[in-house]
Write a protein that holds these residues in place. Structure first.
Motif, mmCIF file in Angstrom:
data_model
loop_
_atom_site.group_PDB
_atom_site.id
_atom_site.type_symbol
_atom_site.label_atom_id
_atom_site.label_comp_id
_atom_site.label_asym_id
_atom_site.label_seq_id
_atom_site.Cartn_x
_atom_site.Cartn_y
_atom_site.Cartn_z
ATOM 1 N N ILE A 42 1.047 -0.958 0.147
ATOM 2 C CA ILE A 42 -0.014 0.028 -0.027
ATOM 3 C C ILE A 42 0.800 1.213 -0.266
ATOM 4 N N ASP A 43 0.820 1.860 -1.332
ATOM 5 C CA ASP A 43 1.456 2.906 -1.021
ATOM 6 C C ASP A 43 0.019 4.174 -0.243
ATOM 7 N N GLU A 44 1.494 4.592 0.776
ATOM 8 C CA GLU A 44 0.812 5.898 1.567
ATOM 9 C C GLU A 44 -0.272 7.250 0.881
ATOM 10 N N GLU A 57 -0.988 8.136 -2.395
ATOM 11 C CA GLU A 57 -1.813 7.347 -3.949
ATOM 12 C C GLU A 57 -2.656 6.000 -3.256
ATOM 13 N N GLU A 58 -2.075 5.845 -1.796
ATOM 14 C CA GLU A 58 -3.760 4.937 -1.155
ATOM 15 C C GLU A 58 -4.373 5.302 0.219
ATOM 16 N N THR A 59 -4.421 6.332 0.523
ATOM 17 C CA THR A 59 -4.522 6.672 1.741
ATOM 18 C C THR A 59 -6.151 6.148 2.274
ATOM 19 N N GLU A 60 -7.037 5.751 0.988
ATOM 20 C CA GLU A 60 -8.144 5.154 1.854
ATOM 21 C C GLU A 60 -7.627 4.284 2.865
ATOM 22 N N LYS A 61 -6.815 3.088 1.895
ATOM 23 C CA LYS A 61 -6.504 1.743 2.202
ATOM 24 C C LYS A 61 -5.356 2.164 3.834
#
Length: 93
Positions: free
Chosen positions: A39-41, A43-47
């Motif tokens: 998970i890229d913090e 680019e994928e803030t929700e994840k």
């Protein structure tokens, strides 16, 4: 088998070292089938949000929602490698 989640950010030298360690470790047959979700913090803030309260630095590895390793500034490749290896070992046990 348990799944590993790795939180990272683009351009992080410690994340790059962790990826290098992952690639090296996955050459070992006992680790080759491990499932690693990255998970890229940024680019994928929700994840990343469900894990945000449990880490400050990246890369950070989670197994079954439990933080197993969080890199810290100044760690060298060997330290990162040993910690990623420990996460892998605990995941296959």
């Amino acid at each position: 088998m348990k799944e590993i989640i790795m939180i990272k950010i683009q351009g992080c030298p410690y994340c790059a070292a962790a990826f290098e360690a992952v690639e090296e470790l996955k050459k070992d047959a006992k680790f080759s089938s491990l499932i690693l979700h990255v998970i890229d913090e940024n680019e994928e803030t929700e994840k990343a949000k469900p894990f945000a309260k449990d880490y400050y630095y990246v890369p950070t590895f989670f197994v079954d929602g439990k933080k197993m390793y969080e890199a810290h500034p100044g760690q060298d490749y060997d330290t990162i490698y040993r910690n990623v290896e420990r996460v892998f070992e605990e995941t296959v046990e």
